[in-house]
Design a protein around this motif. Structure first.
Motif, mmCIF file in Angstrom:
data_model
loop_
_atom_site.group_PDB
_atom_site.id
_atom_site.type_symbol
_atom_site.label_atom_id
_atom_site.label_comp_id
_atom_site.label_asym_id
_atom_site.label_seq_id
_atom_site.Cartn_x
_atom_site.Cartn_y
_atom_site.Cartn_z
ATOM 1 N N ALA A 1 0.814 -1.288 0.064
ATOM 2 C CA ALA A 1 -0.039 -0.077 0.114
ATOM 3 C C ALA A 1 0.709 1.242 -0.030
ATOM 4 N N GLY A 2 2.170 1.234 0.676
ATOM 5 C CA GLY A 2 2.769 2.482 0.749
ATOM 6 C C GLY A 2 3.565 2.556 -0.464
ATOM 7 N N VAL A 3 4.000 1.543 -1.088
ATOM 8 C CA VAL A 3 4.786 1.592 -2.303
ATOM 9 C C VAL A 3 3.808 2.055 -3.472
ATOM 10 N N TYR A 4 2.783 1.631 -3.396
ATOM 11 C CA TYR A 4 1.525 2.235 -4.354
ATOM 12 C C TYR A 4 1.253 3.558 -4.247
ATOM 13 N N ALA A 5 1.063 3.960 -3.119
ATOM 14 C CA ALA A 5 0.659 5.268 -2.703
ATOM 15 C C ALA A 5 1.786 6.168 -3.237
ATOM 16 N N ALA A 6 3.034 5.746 -3.002
ATOM 17 C CA ALA A 6 4.388 6.741 -3.451
ATOM 18 C C ALA A 6 4.315 6.460 -4.889
ATOM 19 N N THR A 7 4.084 5.609 -5.624
ATOM 20 C CA THR A 7 4.126 5.444 -6.919
ATOM 21 C C THR A 7 3.177 6.514 -7.723
ATOM 22 N N LEU A 8 1.666 6.454 -6.839
ATOM 23 C CA LEU A 8 0.671 7.481 -7.541
ATOM 24 C C LEU A 8 1.145 9.026 -7.386
ATOM 25 N N LEU A 9 2.054 9.145 -6.351
ATOM 26 C CA LEU A 9 2.250 10.601 -6.087
ATOM 27 C C LEU A 9 3.271 10.998 -7.479
ATOM 28 N N VAL A 10 4.217 10.095 -7.944
ATOM 29 C CA VAL A 10 4.822 10.195 -9.179
ATOM 30 C C VAL A 10 4.018 10.308 -10.199
ATOM 31 N N PHE A 11 3.063 9.347 -10.254
ATOM 32 C CA PHE A 11 2.268 8.959 -11.675
ATOM 33 C C PHE A 11 1.568 10.298 -11.905
ATOM 34 N N VAL A 12 0.887 11.251 -10.653
ATOM 35 C CA VAL A 12 -0.176 12.010 -11.127
ATOM 36 C C VAL A 12 0.577 13.250 -11.912
ATOM 37 N N ASP A 13 1.725 13.601 -11.709
ATOM 38 C CA ASP A 13 2.366 14.446 -12.437
ATOM 39 C C ASP A 13 3.535 13.979 -13.582
ATOM 40 N N ASP A 14 3.318 12.613 -14.017
ATOM 41 C CA ASP A 14 4.155 11.990 -14.938
ATOM 42 C C ASP A 14 3.915 12.475 -16.310
ATOM 43 N N GLU A 15 4.848 13.457 -17.058
ATOM 44 C CA GLU A 15 4.266 13.523 -18.109
ATOM 45 C C GLU A 15 5.190 12.562 -19.526
ATOM 46 N N SER A 16 5.873 11.594 -18.895
ATOM 47 C CA SER A 16 6.715 11.033 -19.837
ATOM 48 C C SER A 16 5.682 9.948 -20.641
ATOM 49 N N GLU A 17 6.542 9.579 -21.743
ATOM 50 C CA GLU A 17 5.533 8.930 -22.702
ATOM 51 C C GLU A 17 5.381 7.317 -21.910
ATOM 52 N N ASP A 18 4.092 6.853 -21.956
ATOM 53 C CA ASP A 18 3.687 5.626 -21.463
ATOM 54 C C ASP A 18 4.151 5.576 -19.922
ATOM 55 N N TRP A 19 3.834 6.753 -19.445
ATOM 56 C CA TRP A 19 4.486 6.882 -17.892
ATOM 57 C C TRP A 19 5.649 6.191 -17.443
ATOM 58 N N ALA A 20 6.659 6.112 -18.168
ATOM 59 C CA ALA A 20 7.739 5.704 -18.139
ATOM 60 C C ALA A 20 8.400 5.773 -16.971
ATOM 61 N N ASP A 21 8.294 7.337 -16.391
ATOM 62 C CA ASP A 21 9.102 7.471 -15.014
ATOM 63 C C ASP A 21 8.342 6.855 -13.907
ATOM 64 N N SER A 22 7.116 6.866 -13.875
ATOM 65 C CA SER A 22 6.388 6.068 -12.970
ATOM 66 C C SER A 22 6.639 4.467 -12.939
ATOM 67 N N ARG A 23 6.661 3.830 -14.087
ATOM 68 C CA ARG A 23 7.110 2.483 -14.062
ATOM 69 C C ARG A 23 8.352 2.388 -13.671
ATOM 70 N N ALA A 24 9.457 3.355 -14.041
ATOM 71 C CA ALA A 24 10.673 3.018 -13.494
ATOM 72 C C ALA A 24 10.804 3.255 -12.067
ATOM 73 N N PHE A 25 10.040 4.300 -11.346
ATOM 74 C CA PHE A 25 10.153 4.561 -10.057
ATOM 75 C C PHE A 25 9.510 3.135 -9.308
ATOM 76 N N LEU A 26 8.532 2.810 -9.833
ATOM 77 C CA LEU A 26 8.308 1.428 -9.262
ATOM 78 C C LEU A 26 9.256 0.315 -9.288
ATOM 79 N N ALA A 27 10.009 0.020 -10.528
ATOM 80 C CA ALA A 27 10.823 -0.839 -10.685
ATOM 81 C C ALA A 27 12.134 -0.613 -10.027
ATOM 82 N N ARG A 28 12.489 0.624 -9.475
ATOM 83 C CA ARG A 28 13.679 0.790 -8.866
ATOM 84 C C ARG A 28 13.461 0.404 -7.498
ATOM 85 N N ARG A 29 12.316 0.739 -6.826
ATOM 86 C CA ARG A 29 12.051 0.106 -5.214
ATOM 87 C C ARG A 29 12.076 -1.302 -5.277
#
Length: 221
Positions: free
Chosen positions: A156-184
């Motif tokens: 739940a904590g990881v998901y919430a943190a990912t959503l904070l990145v995702f909500v302002d993610d302007e990268s193609e196909d939300w690549a930054d959000s996916r990378a954020f999740l993958a890094r963790r």
């Protein structure tokens, strides 16, 4: 035959409006106006629709998030997840939620602001728990010990943190959000592999899932 609003229970009204509410909440906020607009779109009487959300914004957000749970399960049924590792199942489930939320990011941003209010902390935590629980159950988790709770709280904590990145993610196909999740996830796996080697346990395939998910709350950046 689709029932008319006179035939629908309040639960059915709530379920019918839940996926539509964020489209209007993005402009009108999580307020009664959004319910009225969504009801008009569905041909449901506005007065009846408002009765389905007696708790106002939090009830509306609750219904929307519950609909995300349901649509996530529909998008990734057990047969699609069966061939994946646990790590890939969790990643796929989180990413499926991002896909479902993508068109409603402004509504999500407004929802996050409401959930961050101190008076809503307890219920917001319940929403997070429910999301984590739905993902772990979909991934096939059947634990009943302390790990059952640790896994869900951490995810739940990881998901919430990912959503904070995702909500302002302007990268193609939300690549930054996916990378954020993958890094963790990768940070946790790297830590566990090093610890396993230090203890002489062996490779990553033999790592404890409980230890892995327990470390998600302390990601390596």
């Amino acid at each position: 035959m689709t029932p008319t609003h006179e035939d629908m229970t309040l639960d059915e009204v709530r379920a019918a409006l839940a996926p539509i509410l964020p489209r209007h909440a993005a402009f009108d906020g999580w307020r009664a106006e959004a319910v009225t607009m969504a009801a008009g779109q569905c041909g449901i009487d506005a007065d009846i629709a408002r009765l389905a959300f007696p708790g106002g914004a939090m009830d509306m957000i609750d219904a929307w998030f519950a609909s995300i749970d349901q649509r996530m399960l529909a998008a990734l049924p057990p047969e699609k997840l069966a061939a994946l590792s646990i790590r890939k199942r969790i990643t796929a489930l989180v990413e499926a939620r991002l896909t479902l939320l993508a068109r409603d990011r402004e509504a999500l941003r407004r929802a996050q602001a409401i959930l961050a209010m101190p008076r809503n902390a307890t219920r917001a935590a319940r929403f997070g728990w429910r999301a984590g629980d739905s993902m772990w159950r979909a991934a096939g988790d059947e634990s009943t010990d302390l790990a059952h709770y640790t896994k869900r709280m951490t995810l739940a904590g990881v998901y919430a943190a990912t959503l904070l990145v995702f909500v302002d993610d302007e990268s193609e196909d939300w690549a930054d959000s996916r990378a954020f999740l993958a890094r963790r996830i990768e940070g946790v796996m790297r830590f566990e592999r090093a610890k396993a080697q230090w203890r002489g346990i062996g490779g990553g395939d033999r790592l404890s899932l409980a230890r892995f998910i327990g470390r998600l709350r302390y990601p390596a950046i």
